[in-house]
Scaffold this motif. Structure first.
Motif, PDB file in Angstrom:
ATOM      1  N   ILE A  86       0.874  -1.170   0.000  1.00  0.00           N
ATOM      2  CA  ILE A  86       0.000   0.000   0.000  1.00  0.00           C
ATOM      3  C   ILE A  86       0.910   1.218   0.000  1.00  0.00           C
ATOM      4  O   ILE A  86       1.781   1.355   0.860  1.00  0.00           O
ATOM      5  CB  ILE A  86      -0.925   0.016   1.228  1.00  0.00           C
ATOM      6  N   GLY A  87       0.722   2.122  -0.968  1.00  0.00           N
ATOM      7  CA  GLY A  87       1.690   3.186  -1.173  1.00  0.00           C
ATOM      8  C   GLY A  87       1.494   4.446  -0.355  1.00  0.00           C
ATOM      9  O   GLY A  87       2.450   5.138  -0.026  1.00  0.00           O
ATOM     10  N   ASN A  88       0.238   4.775  -0.005  1.00  0.00           N
ATOM     11  CA  ASN A  88      -0.009   6.020   0.715  1.00  0.00           C
ATOM     12  C   ASN A  88      -1.383   5.986   1.369  1.00  0.00           C
ATOM     13  O   ASN A  88      -2.114   4.994   1.265  1.00  0.00           O
ATOM     14  CB  ASN A  88       0.112   7.227  -0.234  1.00  0.00           C
ATOM     15  N   ALA A  89      -1.727   7.096   2.025  1.00  0.00           N
ATOM     16  CA  ALA A  89      -2.989   7.146   2.763  1.00  0.00           C
ATOM     17  C   ALA A  89      -4.195   6.988   1.851  1.00  0.00           C
ATOM     18  O   ALA A  89      -5.198   6.382   2.226  1.00  0.00           O
ATOM     19  CB  ALA A  89      -3.075   8.460   3.531  1.00  0.00           C
ATOM     20  N   ALA A  90      -4.105   7.544   0.646  1.00  0.00           N
ATOM     21  CA  ALA A  90      -5.226   7.418  -0.293  1.00  0.00           C
ATOM     22  C   ALA A  90      -5.439   5.966  -0.691  1.00  0.00           C
ATOM     23  O   ALA A  90      -6.574   5.477  -0.766  1.00  0.00           O
ATOM     24  CB  ALA A  90      -4.960   8.274  -1.532  1.00  0.00           C
ATOM     25  N   ALA A  91      -4.347   5.249  -0.931  1.00  0.00           N
ATOM     26  CA  ALA A  91      -4.449   3.836  -1.290  1.00  0.00           C
ATOM     27  C   ALA A  91      -4.961   3.015  -0.110  1.00  0.00           C
ATOM     28  O   ALA A  91      -5.699   2.037  -0.291  1.00  0.00           O
ATOM     29  CB  ALA A  91      -3.097   3.308  -1.748  1.00  0.00           C
ATOM     30  N   LEU A  92      -4.595   3.417   1.110  1.00  0.00           N
ATOM     31  CA  LEU A  92      -5.076   2.704   2.293  1.00  0.00           C
ATOM     32  C   LEU A  92      -6.592   2.775   2.394  1.00  0.00           C
ATOM     33  O   LEU A  92      -7.250   1.807   2.791  1.00  0.00           O
ATOM     34  CB  LEU A  92      -4.440   3.277   3.558  1.00  0.00           C
ATOM     35  N   ALA A  93      -7.162   3.917   2.020  1.00  0.00           N
ATOM     36  CA  ALA A  93      -8.618   4.048   2.044  1.00  0.00           C
ATOM     37  C   ALA A  93      -9.268   3.016   1.130  1.00  0.00           C
ATOM     38  O   ALA A  93     -10.354   2.497   1.422  1.00  0.00           O
ATOM     39  CB  ALA A  93      -9.016   5.463   1.630  1.00  0.00           C
ATOM     40  N   ASP A  94      -8.603   2.700   0.020  1.00  0.00           N
ATOM     41  CA  ASP A  94      -9.143   1.720  -0.928  1.00  0.00           C
ATOM     42  C   ASP A  94      -8.993   0.286  -0.425  1.00  0.00           C
ATOM     43  O   ASP A  94      -9.831  -0.565  -0.719  1.00  0.00           O
ATOM     44  CB  ASP A  94      -8.424   1.851  -2.280  1.00  0.00           C
ATOM     45  N   TRP A  95      -7.921   0.010   0.334  1.00  0.00           N
ATOM     46  CA  TRP A  95      -7.585  -1.369   0.692  1.00  0.00           C
ATOM     47  C   TRP A  95      -7.704  -1.663   2.183  1.00  0.00           C
ATOM     48  O   TRP A  95      -7.311  -2.745   2.635  1.00  0.00           O
ATOM     49  CB  TRP A  95      -6.155  -1.686   0.220  1.00  0.00           C
ATOM     50  N   ASP A  96      -8.260  -0.742   2.941  1.00  0.00           N
ATOM     51  CA  ASP A  96      -8.326  -0.889   4.392  1.00  0.00           C
ATOM     52  C   ASP A  96      -8.936  -2.221   4.833  1.00  0.00           C
ATOM     53  O   ASP A  96      -8.408  -2.915   5.700  1.00  0.00           O
ATOM     54  CB  ASP A  96      -9.130   0.270   4.991  1.00  0.00           C
ATOM     55  N   GLU A  97     -10.029  -2.611   4.240  1.00  0.00           N
ATOM     56  CA  GLU A  97     -10.713  -3.833   4.680  1.00  0.00           C
ATOM     57  C   GLU A  97      -9.904  -5.093   4.376  1.00  0.00           C
ATOM     58  O   GLU A  97     -10.117  -6.144   4.980  1.00  0.00           O
ATOM     59  CB  GLU A  97     -12.097  -3.951   4.047  1.00  0.00           C
ATOM     60  N   TYR A  98      -8.974  -4.996   3.448  1.00  0.00           N
ATOM     61  CA  TYR A  98      -8.132  -6.139   3.100  1.00  0.00           C
ATOM     62  C   TYR A  98      -6.820  -6.157   3.873  1.00  0.00           C
ATOM     63  O   TYR A  98      -6.029  -7.088   3.731  1.00  0.00           O
ATOM     64  CB  TYR A  98      -7.818  -6.127   1.604  1.00  0.00           C
ATOM     65  N   ALA A  99      -6.575  -5.115   4.669  1.00  0.00           N
ATOM     66  CA  ALA A  99      -5.295  -5.006   5.386  1.00  0.00           C
ATOM     67  C   ALA A  99      -5.471  -5.387   6.850  1.00  0.00           C
ATOM     68  O   ALA A  99      -6.252  -4.773   7.583  1.00  0.00           O
ATOM     69  CB  ALA A  99      -4.745  -3.587   5.274  1.00  0.00           C
TER      70      ALA A  99
END
Length: 418
Positions: A86-99
């Motif tokens: 995950i590259g940054n905070a914006a990407a974390l918003a997209d992948w949060d449920e998978y992390a």
């Protein structure tokens, strides 16, 4: 005949039981599917994975996404992937449920700093920054000594200013100046409209692609910029002309030069030695200046798939721990990626990386790469450079630079987002 059939059935039952045990053991051990973000790390990582499998029996599959196609590859393979980036905070918003929440995990406990990690809105540790780059002020310590100073004399903006202004005042006598040229041509301006701009953005608290900034900390930028342009051999009115700060520094024409860890190899090739090189923070006059480390950042953050089985999650975390603690594996890891924030990894051969790690180990705080959130980056930077050039040449007030930062940010955000 009946006895034979019964015997065969018994054998099949026993074989089935053993097969079931074998499958259960495999499931219990788990396996690893690592979707690699860095193509240049593919060969070394694949070799390390094979060694780990031979050592532990745990299957480790390495797949490297094509450059620029990571998100598409991740989306297509998320059901199978166990380790991803995950590259940054914006990407974390997209992948949060998978992390998976990695708070208190074995790999988190290997970190020397949390500065490069990604946390969600609930404060959960969702991705671990595993390598980073840094920039600051590169120092020719030999020239600094020739001027009568040591690195320990510079601990904050006030002490930096004192040393710099004294060296500049004695430049003719010393045979060198304080700073290299702060060139505003395309080949150099990114050091200031990009990297130096991180200071006011960081201290303002910019942590995402916001629509507006206040510019309330631009006095910190001004402190440093004035120090640069008023304590160098270059005429401030000529900064848009051609210049080569790296060449000036290599030739021993200046003590200080703003750049990053990536500059180390070139300086070494030019004949400079580790005992005459160091990197210090860009001290700017912030309230906690003396506690700041280098400006460091990354887009490389490990996440563990929260949808994977518990066995696969454990196997994946165990593999990452081995990667940064095993003597041979961690040596390869550091040689490949340079600056890594893990306490059991060997020291990097890059002197600037070592300097940065020492600051973090001493409890100093990394300055974030807040410039990464700049909207319509090339256009915004061009406006800032034009304003800086006019201010430096004396044809515009500092308010012009503030306007370029603040109003320019809002305008470019609107261009991109409508």
């Amino acid at each position: 005949m009946k006895k034979t059939i019964a015997l065969l059935l018994a054998c099949l039952l026993i074989v089935g039981m053993f097969a079931g045990c074998t499958q259960a053991e495999t499931d219990e051990k788990g396996s690893v599917y690592y979707l690699n973000f860095k193509p240049e790390f593919n060969d070394a990582l694949t070799e390390l994975a094979a060694k780990y499998t031979a050592k532990t029996g745990i299957e480790v599959k390495i797949v490297t996404a094509a450059s620029g196609d990571y998100n598409n590859t991740l989306t297509s393979n998320i059901k199978d992937v166990t380790i991803f980036n995950i590259g940054n905070a914006a990407a974390l918003a997209d992948w949060d449920e998978y992390a998976l929440d990695l708070t208190d995990s074995a790999i988190a406990k290997e970190l020397t700093t949390n500065d490069f990690n990604l946390y969600n809105a609930d404060g959960e540790l969702k991705a671990i920054g595993n390598c980073y780059e840094s920039f600051g002020i590169i120092v020719n310590t030999k020239l600094l000594g020739d001027a009568g100073y040591e690195l320990s004399d510079i601990t904050d903006y006030a002490s930096l200013k004192t040393v710099v202004e004294d060296i500049h005042a004695r430049a003719a006598e010393l045979g060198f100046d304080a700073f290299t040229t702060s060139g505003l041509q395309d080949s150099s301006s990114w050091r200031f409209s990009g990297h130096l701009a991180t200071l006011p953005l960081h201290y303002e608290g910019v942590k995402s692609a916001v629509a507006t900034i206040t510019g309330e900390k631009l006095d910190l930028f001004k402190n440093v910029w004035d120090l640069y342009i008023n304590n160098a051999a270059a005429d401030p009115t000529t900064l848009t002309g051609e210049s080569d700060a790296a060449a000036e520094f290599k030739a021993g024409k200046a003590v200080f030069y703003q750049n990053g860890t990536w500059e180390y190899a070139g300086l070494k090739e030019a004949g400079m030695t580790d005992d005459q090189l160091a990197m210090i923070p860009i001290y700017c006059g912030a309230e906690n200046d003396a506690k700041s480390a280098l400006c460091s950042g990354t887009e490389n953050c490990w996440a563990i798939n929260a949808k994977a089985s518990k066995a696969d999650q454990k196997a994946s975390i165990d593999f990452l721990v081995w990667l940064v603690t095993d003597a041979e594996a961690s040596r390869v890891y550091v040689d490949q990626l340079g600056a890594v924030p893990f306490k059991n990894c060997p020291a990097s051969s890059n002197k600037f990386v070592a300097d940065g790690n020492a600051m973090l180990a001493a409890g100093k705080t990394s300055i974030s790469w807040a410039f990464n959130y700049t909207p319509n980056v090339d256009a915004w930077r061009a406006t800032v450079v034009t304003a800086l050039a006019a201010y430096s040449a004396g044809t515009a007030e500092w308010s012009t630079v503030v306007e370029a930062f603040v109003d320019g940010w809002a305008y470019e955000y609107g261009v991109v987002n409508g």
